[in-house]
Design a protein around this motif. Structure first.
Motif, PDB file in Angstrom:
ATOM      1  N   ALA A  18       0.812  -1.222   0.000  1.00 59.63           N
ATOM      2  CA  ALA A  18       0.000   0.000   0.000  1.00 59.63           C
ATOM      3  C   ALA A  18       0.841   1.265   0.000  1.00 59.63           C
ATOM      4  N   ALA A  19       2.159   1.156   0.146  1.00 57.55           N
ATOM      5  CA  ALA A  19       3.017   2.337   0.208  1.00 57.55           C
ATOM      6  C   ALA A  19       3.060   3.052  -1.139  1.00 57.55           C
ATOM      7  N   ALA A  20       3.215   4.368  -1.073  1.00 52.31           N
ATOM      8  CA  ALA A  20       3.434   5.167  -2.283  1.00 52.31           C
ATOM      9  C   ALA A  20       4.948   5.280  -2.471  1.00 52.31           C
ATOM     10  N   ILE A  21       5.509   4.329  -3.180  1.00 50.46           N
ATOM     11  CA  ILE A  21       6.956   4.237  -3.338  1.00 50.46           C
ATOM     12  C   ILE A  21       7.388   5.122  -4.502  1.00 50.46           C
ATOM     13  N   GLY A  22       8.413   5.932  -4.267  1.00 47.93           N
ATOM     14  CA  GLY A  22       8.885   6.833  -5.308  1.00 47.93           C
ATOM     15  C   GLY A  22       9.323   6.078  -6.557  1.00 47.93           C
ATOM     16  N   ASP A  23       8.907   6.583  -7.714  1.00 49.83           N
ATOM     17  CA  ASP A  23       9.267   5.944  -8.984  1.00 49.83           C
ATOM     18  C   ASP A  23      10.661   6.324  -9.455  1.00 49.83           C
ATOM     19  N   TYR A  24      11.217   7.394  -8.870  1.00 60.40           N
ATOM     20  CA  TYR A  24      12.525   7.868  -9.315  1.00 60.40           C
ATOM     21  C   TYR A  24      13.419   8.184  -8.120  1.00 60.40           C
ATOM     22  N   THR A  25      14.699   7.994  -8.310  1.00 64.46           N
ATOM     23  CA  THR A  25      15.694   8.378  -7.318  1.00 64.46           C
ATOM     24  C   THR A  25      16.699   9.312  -7.977  1.00 64.46           C
ATOM     25  N   VAL A  26      17.593   9.866  -7.180  1.00 65.57           N
ATOM     26  CA  VAL A  26      18.552  10.837  -7.674  1.00 65.57           C
ATOM     27  C   VAL A  26      19.863  10.638  -6.925  1.00 65.57           C
ATOM     28  N   GLU A  27      20.966  10.944  -7.574  1.00 65.09           N
ATOM     29  CA  GLU A  27      22.247  10.881  -6.893  1.00 65.09           C
ATOM     30  C   GLU A  27      22.381  12.134  -6.022  1.00 65.09           C
ATOM     31  N   GLY A  28      22.295  11.941  -4.715  1.00 62.39           N
ATOM     32  CA  GLY A  28      22.267  13.072  -3.808  1.00 62.39           C
ATOM     33  C   GLY A  28      23.642  13.643  -3.507  1.00 62.39           C
ATOM     34  N   SER A  29      23.637  14.883  -3.051  1.00 59.32           N
ATOM     35  CA  SER A  29      24.858  15.563  -2.646  1.00 59.32           C
ATOM     36  C   SER A  29      25.114  15.312  -1.165  1.00 59.32           C
ATOM     37  N   ASP A  30      26.378  15.135  -0.786  1.00 60.09           N
ATOM     38  CA  ASP A  30      26.726  14.934   0.614  1.00 60.09           C
ATOM     39  C   ASP A  30      26.604  16.224   1.422  1.00 60.09           C
ATOM     40  N   GLU A  31      26.630  17.351   0.762  1.00 58.05           N
ATOM     41  CA  GLU A  31      26.504  18.637   1.419  1.00 58.05           C
ATOM     42  C   GLU A  31      25.280  19.370   0.895  1.00 58.05           C
ATOM     43  N   LYS A  32      24.764  20.282   1.703  1.00 58.13           N
ATOM     44  CA  LYS A  32      23.589  21.042   1.287  1.00 58.13           C
ATOM     45  C   LYS A  32      23.910  21.859   0.031  1.00 58.13           C
ATOM     46  N   ILE A  33      22.995  21.762  -0.942  1.00 57.80           N
ATOM     47  CA  ILE A  33      23.140  22.537  -2.178  1.00 57.80           C
ATOM     48  C   ILE A  33      22.706  23.976  -1.901  1.00 57.80           C
ATOM     49  N   ARG A  34      23.544  24.909  -2.252  1.00 58.09           N
ATOM     50  CA  ARG A  34      23.233  26.308  -1.983  1.00 58.09           C
ATOM     51  C   ARG A  34      22.087  26.793  -2.863  1.00 58.09           C
ATOM     52  N   SER A  35      21.241  27.627  -2.300  1.00 58.23           N
ATOM     53  CA  SER A  35      20.089  28.149  -3.030  1.00 58.23           C
ATOM     54  C   SER A  35      20.516  29.296  -3.935  1.00 58.23           C
ATOM     55  N   GLY A  36      19.592  29.711  -4.807  1.00 56.80           N
ATOM     56  CA  GLY A  36      19.840  30.866  -5.650  1.00 56.80           C
ATOM     57  C   GLY A  36      20.528  30.551  -6.955  1.00 56.80           C
ATOM     58  N   GLN A  37      20.631  29.272  -7.311  1.00 58.13           N
ATOM     59  CA  GLN A  37      21.254  28.926  -8.589  1.00 58.13           C
ATOM     60  C   GLN A  37      20.403  27.882  -9.296  1.00 58.13           C
ATOM     61  N   GLU A  38      20.442  27.913 -10.617  1.00 58.02           N
ATOM     62  CA  GLU A  38      19.706  26.923 -11.387  1.00 58.02           C
ATOM     63  C   GLU A  38      20.346  25.556 -11.182  1.00 58.02           C
TER      64      GLU A  38
END
Length: 401
Positions: A282-302
């Protein structure tokens, strides 16, 4: 959960008796008819009028020539289950020794002799609960088939179990236990894929439907494992109260495996399905994943994200367990019933499922739902509460395992 169930509620002289009014209200909210039975000690803590108000029935405070104990709990008696909540050490010992000197112990002896189900929710100080004689009495009474709702050990006290735990065990005791001995795995909630340590990709699932299925399977006697995503509400009861999980994160009706990502949910589900008798996905399992960053991505950039598809859980479990009955869920947004059935049948046939529950995304987070239970040859409509649909699903599982 307790529609049509008659509950005789025994109240003894624990300070936890102050919770009786809310417990009686919750039993009634779940559909039960309730009648109170009180010891003299309990009446010193909570007035019988309060219990009468909470149950909307007269309260038994003494056994008279009307033989109230037989009318309530005897052969062909009114009660479908006798619940004693709270139960003191004194009362447990008396029940074990067939000592009948209060209305509650007399009803208990009568119920046990008449095979009326009995549920006991102890509440006392922890040293009393740990007393060898009390533990021996509990073991003795449990061996007779009495269900005990384990107390919460906190602050040196064995506190009465939560209302949800008591309601679940009353439902389990009063029901037919059509899933007795079966091990059911349920996935629920949403998964999340980490973009960075702060941000995730997720969805709007609350997990209410999965928890309703797990609760219904438990009420029918199953041993339930819930694999729950961490996004959205943590596994709690039907209301807005505090979490009902124990110190290990388990629920009154299920052992819980907490996961976050689709990969973690697949791994955990594969592990617990190794010896399962049925799976409800019954879970809504995400259909996609992404290679995540180990550090927070800074805002204000595309920023562009490269999405990779995640494995289909039901396909992976089907490959590992070719004969396991699996119930799938299919959520759509079209609002077209015919299209929903077609999509559900495609999933049904691809993974060899027992049946598929098809619903519209608009029910996410709601307590009510509208769904189609799609089998090979037909599709049955359901509209009502998620708790009710959980019962329908549990009954369907009981017919195939």
């Amino acid at each position: 959960m307790l529609e049509g169930v008659n509950v005789a509620l025994g109240v003894t002289g624990s300070i936890a008796a102050v919770k009786t009014v809310e417990l009686a209200h919750e039993l009634r909210r779940q559909g039960a008819e309730v009648r109170g039975v009180m010891t003299g000690s309990a009446q010193g803590i909570i007035h019988p009028w309060a219990v009468e108000f909470a149950t909307d029935n007269e309260v038994v405070t003494e056994i008279t020539g009307s033989v109230e104990h037989v009318e309530l709990c005897g052969n062909d008696g009114w009660a479908d289950v006798f619940l004693i909540a709270p139960t003191t050490a004194n009362t447990v010992g008396k029940i074990a020794g067939a000592v009948d000197d209060t209305p509650v112990t007399t009803c208990a002896t009568t119920a046990l002799g008449a095979d009326t189900p009995v549920v006991i929710a102890p509440a006392m100080h922890e040293p009393m609960y740990d007393h060898p004689g009390v533990l021996e009495a509990i073991d003795t009474v449990a061996a007779w088939g009495v269900d005990f709702v384990d107390p919460r050990i906190e602050e040196g006290k064995a506190k009465i179990a939560s209302e949800e735990a008591i309601v679940c065990d009353v439902a389990r005791a009063a029901g037919e236990r059509s899933l007795e001995g079966e091990r059911v795995v349920v996935t629920s909630g949403a998964t999340a894929e980490a973009i960075d340590p702060v941000r995730v990709i997720t969805n709007r699932s609350s997990g209410k439907m999965g928890r309703a299925v797990a609760r219904a399977c438990y009420a029918r006697g199953a041993e339930v494992t819930l694999v729950h995503g961490v996004v959205g509400p943590r596994p709690i009861g039907d209301g807005d109260g505090p979490p009902e999980t124990d110190g290990d994160g388990n629920l009154p009706y299920a052992t819980v495996r907490h996961v976050e990502s689709a990969s973690e949910m697949l791994t955990a589900t594969r592990e617990v399905c190794a010896d399962a008798d049925a799976l409800v996905s019954a879970a809504a399992i995400g259909d996609y994943t992404v290679e995540g960053s180990d550090e927070k991505i800074r805002s204000g950039q595309e920023r562009s994200l490269d999405l990779e598809p995640t494995p289909k859980l039901i396909d992976e479990i089907r490959e590992a367990r070719p004969d396991l009955p699996i119930v799938g869920f299919k959520t759509e947004t079209s609002g077209d019933e015919t299209a929903m059935i077609e999509q559900a049948r495609e999933t049904l046939e691809r993974a060899g499922l027992a049946f598929v529950v098809a619903n519209d995304a608009s029910v996410m987070g709601s307590d009510r739902t509208a769904a189609l239970l799609v089998h090979d040859a037909d599709a049955a409509r359901y509209e009502g509460t998620k708790a009710g649909l959980g019962g329908e699903i549990a009954d369907s599982i009981a017919a195939i395992v």
